[in-house]
Design a protein around this motif. Structure first.
Motif, PDB file in Angstrom:
ATOM      1  N   UNK A 107       0.830  -1.206   0.000  1.00 34.50           N
ATOM      2  CA  UNK A 107       0.000   0.000   0.000  1.00 34.50           C
ATOM      3  C   UNK A 107       0.856   1.244   0.000  1.00 34.50           C
ATOM      4  N   UNK A 108       0.263   2.339  -0.474  1.00 32.12           N
ATOM      5  CA  UNK A 108       0.920   3.621  -0.301  1.00 32.12           C
ATOM      6  C   UNK A 108       0.709   4.108   1.133  1.00 32.12           C
ATOM      7  N   UNK A 109       1.361   5.205   1.487  1.00 29.82           N
ATOM      8  CA  UNK A 109       1.280   5.708   2.859  1.00 29.82           C
ATOM      9  C   UNK A 109      -0.149   6.086   3.237  1.00 29.82           C
ATOM     10  N   UNK A 110      -0.902   6.632   2.303  1.00 32.09           N
ATOM     11  CA  UNK A 110      -2.287   7.013   2.565  1.00 32.09           C
ATOM     12  C   UNK A 110      -3.108   5.808   2.985  1.00 32.09           C
ATOM     13  N   UNK A 111      -2.991   4.708   2.260  1.00 32.12           N
ATOM     14  CA  UNK A 111      -3.756   3.511   2.600  1.00 32.12           C
ATOM     15  C   UNK A 111      -3.329   2.931   3.942  1.00 32.12           C
ATOM     16  N   UNK A 112      -2.041   2.990   4.260  1.00 31.64           N
ATOM     17  CA  UNK A 112      -1.584   2.506   5.568  1.00 31.64           C
ATOM     18  C   UNK A 112      -2.279   3.276   6.680  1.00 31.64           C
ATOM     19  N   UNK A 113      -2.327   4.598   6.560  1.00 30.48           N
ATOM     20  CA  UNK A 113      -3.020   5.405   7.572  1.00 30.48           C
ATOM     21  C   UNK A 113      -4.489   5.008   7.669  1.00 30.48           C
ATOM     22  N   UNK A 114      -5.123   4.776   6.544  1.00 30.82           N
ATOM     23  CA  UNK A 114      -6.549   4.399   6.542  1.00 30.82           C
ATOM     24  C   UNK A 114      -6.756   3.036   7.202  1.00 30.82           C
ATOM     25  N   UNK A 115      -5.868   2.076   6.946  1.00 30.90           N
ATOM     26  CA  UNK A 115      -5.982   0.760   7.575  1.00 30.90           C
ATOM     27  C   UNK A 115      -5.891   0.868   9.090  1.00 30.90           C
ATOM     28  N   UNK A 116      -5.007   1.722   9.579  1.00 29.51           N
ATOM     29  CA  UNK A 116      -4.900   1.900  11.020  1.00 29.51           C
ATOM     30  C   UNK A 116      -6.117   2.634  11.594  1.00 29.51           C
ATOM     31  N   UNK A 117      -6.762   3.455  10.794  1.00 29.88           N
ATOM     32  CA  UNK A 117      -7.991   4.086  11.286  1.00 29.88           C
ATOM     33  C   UNK A 117      -9.106   3.058  11.462  1.00 29.88           C
ATOM     34  N   UNK A 118      -9.119   2.029  10.620  1.00 27.96           N
ATOM     35  CA  UNK A 118     -10.114   0.972  10.787  1.00 27.96           C
ATOM     36  C   UNK A 118      -9.878   0.203  12.085  1.00 27.96           C
ATOM     37  N   UNK A 168       7.053   1.512  -1.493  1.00 28.16           N
ATOM     38  CA  UNK A 168       7.844   2.225  -2.509  1.00 28.16           C
ATOM     39  C   UNK A 168       7.833   3.732  -2.248  1.00 28.16           C
ATOM     40  N   UNK A 169       7.705   4.093  -0.987  1.00 25.87           N
ATOM     41  CA  UNK A 169       7.727   5.494  -0.578  1.00 25.87           C
ATOM     42  C   UNK A 169       9.162   5.907  -0.236  1.00 25.87           C
ATOM     43  N   UNK A 170       9.471   7.211  -0.270  1.00 30.19           N
ATOM     44  CA  UNK A 170      10.822   7.674   0.073  1.00 30.19           C
ATOM     45  C   UNK A 170      11.100   7.515   1.571  1.00 30.19           C
ATOM     46  N   UNK A 171      12.376   7.447   1.948  1.00 30.72           N
ATOM     47  CA  UNK A 171      12.725   7.260   3.365  1.00 30.72           C
ATOM     48  C   UNK A 171      12.091   8.297   4.283  1.00 30.72           C
ATOM     49  N   UNK A 172      11.960   9.531   3.831  1.00 26.84           N
ATOM     50  CA  UNK A 172      11.386  10.570   4.701  1.00 26.84           C
ATOM     51  C   UNK A 172       9.942  10.249   5.075  1.00 26.84           C
ATOM     52  N   UNK A 173       9.169   9.716   4.128  1.00 27.63           N
ATOM     53  CA  UNK A 173       7.776   9.376   4.413  1.00 27.63           C
ATOM     54  C   UNK A 173       7.684   8.099   5.241  1.00 27.63           C
ATOM     55  N   UNK A 174       8.573   7.150   4.992  1.00 28.25           N
ATOM     56  CA  UNK A 174       8.632   5.946   5.817  1.00 28.25           C
ATOM     57  C   UNK A 174       8.912   6.337   7.266  1.00 28.25           C
ATOM     58  N   UNK A 175       9.810   7.293   7.449  1.00 24.33           N
ATOM     59  CA  UNK A 175      10.133   7.783   8.781  1.00 24.33           C
ATOM     60  C   UNK A 175       8.891   8.334   9.469  1.00 24.33           C
ATOM     61  N   UNK A 176       8.113   9.129   8.757  1.00 18.83           N
ATOM     62  CA  UNK A 176       6.894   9.703   9.334  1.00 18.83           C
ATOM     63  C   UNK A 176       5.945   8.616   9.807  1.00 18.83           C
ATOM     64  N   UNK A 177       5.749   7.603   8.987  1.00 19.31           N
ATOM     65  CA  UNK A 177       4.791   6.563   9.352  1.00 19.31           C
ATOM     66  C   UNK A 177       5.285   5.699  10.507  1.00 19.31           C
ATOM     67  N   UNK A 178       6.577   5.448  10.559  1.00 20.06           N
ATOM     68  CA  UNK A 178       7.110   4.674  11.684  1.00 20.06           C
ATOM     69  C   UNK A 178       6.941   5.427  12.994  1.00 20.06           C
ATOM     70  N   UNK A 179       7.090   6.717  12.956  1.00 19.87           N
ATOM     71  CA  UNK A 179       6.868   7.518  14.164  1.00 19.87           C
ATOM     72  C   UNK A 179       5.389   7.574  14.535  1.00 19.87           C
ATOM     73  N   UNK A 180       4.528   7.562  13.544  1.00 21.62           N
ATOM     74  CA  UNK A 180       3.086   7.706  13.793  1.00 21.62           C
ATOM     75  C   UNK A 180       2.446   6.396  14.250  1.00 21.62           C
ATOM     76  N   UNK A 181       2.950   5.269  13.760  1.00 24.79           N
ATOM     77  CA  UNK A 181       2.317   3.976  14.037  1.00 24.79           C
ATOM     78  C   UNK A 181       3.320   3.034  14.708  1.00 24.79           C
ATOM     79  N   UNK A 182       3.132   2.773  15.971  1.00 26.88           N
ATOM     80  CA  UNK A 182       4.101   1.968  16.722  1.00 26.88           C
ATOM     81  C   UNK A 182       4.001   0.480  16.398  1.00 26.88           C
ATOM     82  N   UNK A 183       2.891   0.051  15.806  1.00 30.88           N
ATOM     83  CA  UNK A 183       2.741  -1.353  15.429  1.00 30.88           C
ATOM     84  C   UNK A 183       2.849  -1.524  13.919  1.00 30.88           C
ATOM     85  N   UNK A 184       3.773  -0.783  13.333  1.00 34.32           N
ATOM     86  CA  UNK A 184       4.055  -0.876  11.903  1.00 34.32           C
ATOM     87  C   UNK A 184       5.475  -1.397  11.715  1.00 34.32           C
TER      88      UNK A 184
END
Length: 276
Positions: free
Chosen positions: A151-162, A175-191
């Motif tokens: 999934x792209x980062x948007x879909x990952x966020x949506x899955x966690x909202x469910x 296939x996201x850049x490291x900077x966006x991967x960093x954001x999601x790892x900080x936002x979701x502790x079970x990712x």
């Protein structure tokens, strides 16, 4: 009561540390498929042999159809960690999330077999909010399973909202850049992130600085993988393992070992054993 077969599998899993592996580290390959289009040319015993020869400690396997995963698990229950893909054949990656029959298929398989996760499935953007996807996330929650999402980062966020308590392995880091991967790892502790098919990790044989910094900051959140999405990819098992060990050597040994196999063992193997 624990079945005799499961008891034997448990003994084999716990005894694996005594096995000698080629290369610097055994690997937990978090992205293997054994799809129907490879069964005739590569029988289960030969597929398992390729994994073992590459020094694969364990492999997270999903297949189109799930019969492929069951074939490999029956051949090598000490090696294969099964997950359930919502595809009955290849070519459903762009349609499954609008196909209500997928849920019935998942329910039928979940009633018959044991898994650690549902996936790897493909969904991006707002499609992650469709009813079939929501129901898939609910099934994972009901059965105590992880999700494995391409999934792209948007879909990952949506899955966690469910399901804010979901545990999710993110295939290819979207296939996201490291900077966006960093954001999601900080936002979701079970990712957790599966790094299969990421050709941008290295340059001139060394880790790209942005990726290296990310791996060092989050050493317990990454796994490696091959992604045998097509028959020819099974020929890359050995070269993929050598490539992975090459860039792991660019990391401190304790971090390299975590990414090579310890994270997969702790997150996936232990979850599978507890699920029994």
């Amino acid at each position: 009561m624990v079945s005799l077969r499961f008891a034997l599998v448990l003994v084999a899993l716990l005894a694996t540390d005594a096995v000698s592996y080629p290369g610097d580290f055994p690997l937990f390959d978090a992205h293997i498929h054994y799809n129907h289009d490879v069964w005739d040319s590569l029988p289960p015993n030969e597929a398992v042999q390729r994994l073992r020869e590459a020094g694969i400690l364990r492999a997270l396997v999903s297949s189109s159809s799930d019969e492929g995963t069951q074939k490999l698990y029956a051949e090598a229950p000490d090696l294969i960690i099964p997950e359930l893909r919502p595809y009955r054949k290849t070519g459903e990656t762009g349609s499954w999330f609008r196909d209500e029959s997928v849920i019935e298929y998942l329910q039928e398989r979940l009633a018959r077999y044991r898994y650690v996760a549902i996936g790897e499935f493909h969904v991006s953007g707002a499609n992650a909010d469709l009813p079939v996807v929501r129901h898939l996330v609910l099934l994972a929650k009901q059965h105590g399973l992880l999700l494995h999402a391409h999934s792209d980062a948007d879909a990952v966020d949506r899955l966690f909202r469910h399901d804010p308590d979901a545990r999710l392995v993110w295939a290819h880091a979207g296939y996201e850049p490291p900077s966006l991967v960093h954001e999601l790892l900080r936002r979701h502790t079970h990712l957790w992130v599966d790094l299969s098919s990421r050709d941008d990790l290295t340059a001139n044989g060394k880790l790209v600085p942005e990726w290296r910094a990310l791996l060092v900051e989050f050493p317990d959140r990454f796994m490696v993988g091959t992604d045998t999405h097509a028959p020819h990819r099974w020929n890359a098992i050995g070269s993929s393992a050598r490539s992975v060990r090459g860039w792991l050597a660019d990391l401190p040994a304790d971090i390299a070992e975590r990414i090579a196999h310890k994270n997969g063992e702790e997150v996936l193997t232990q979850a599978f054993l507890k699920g029994g």
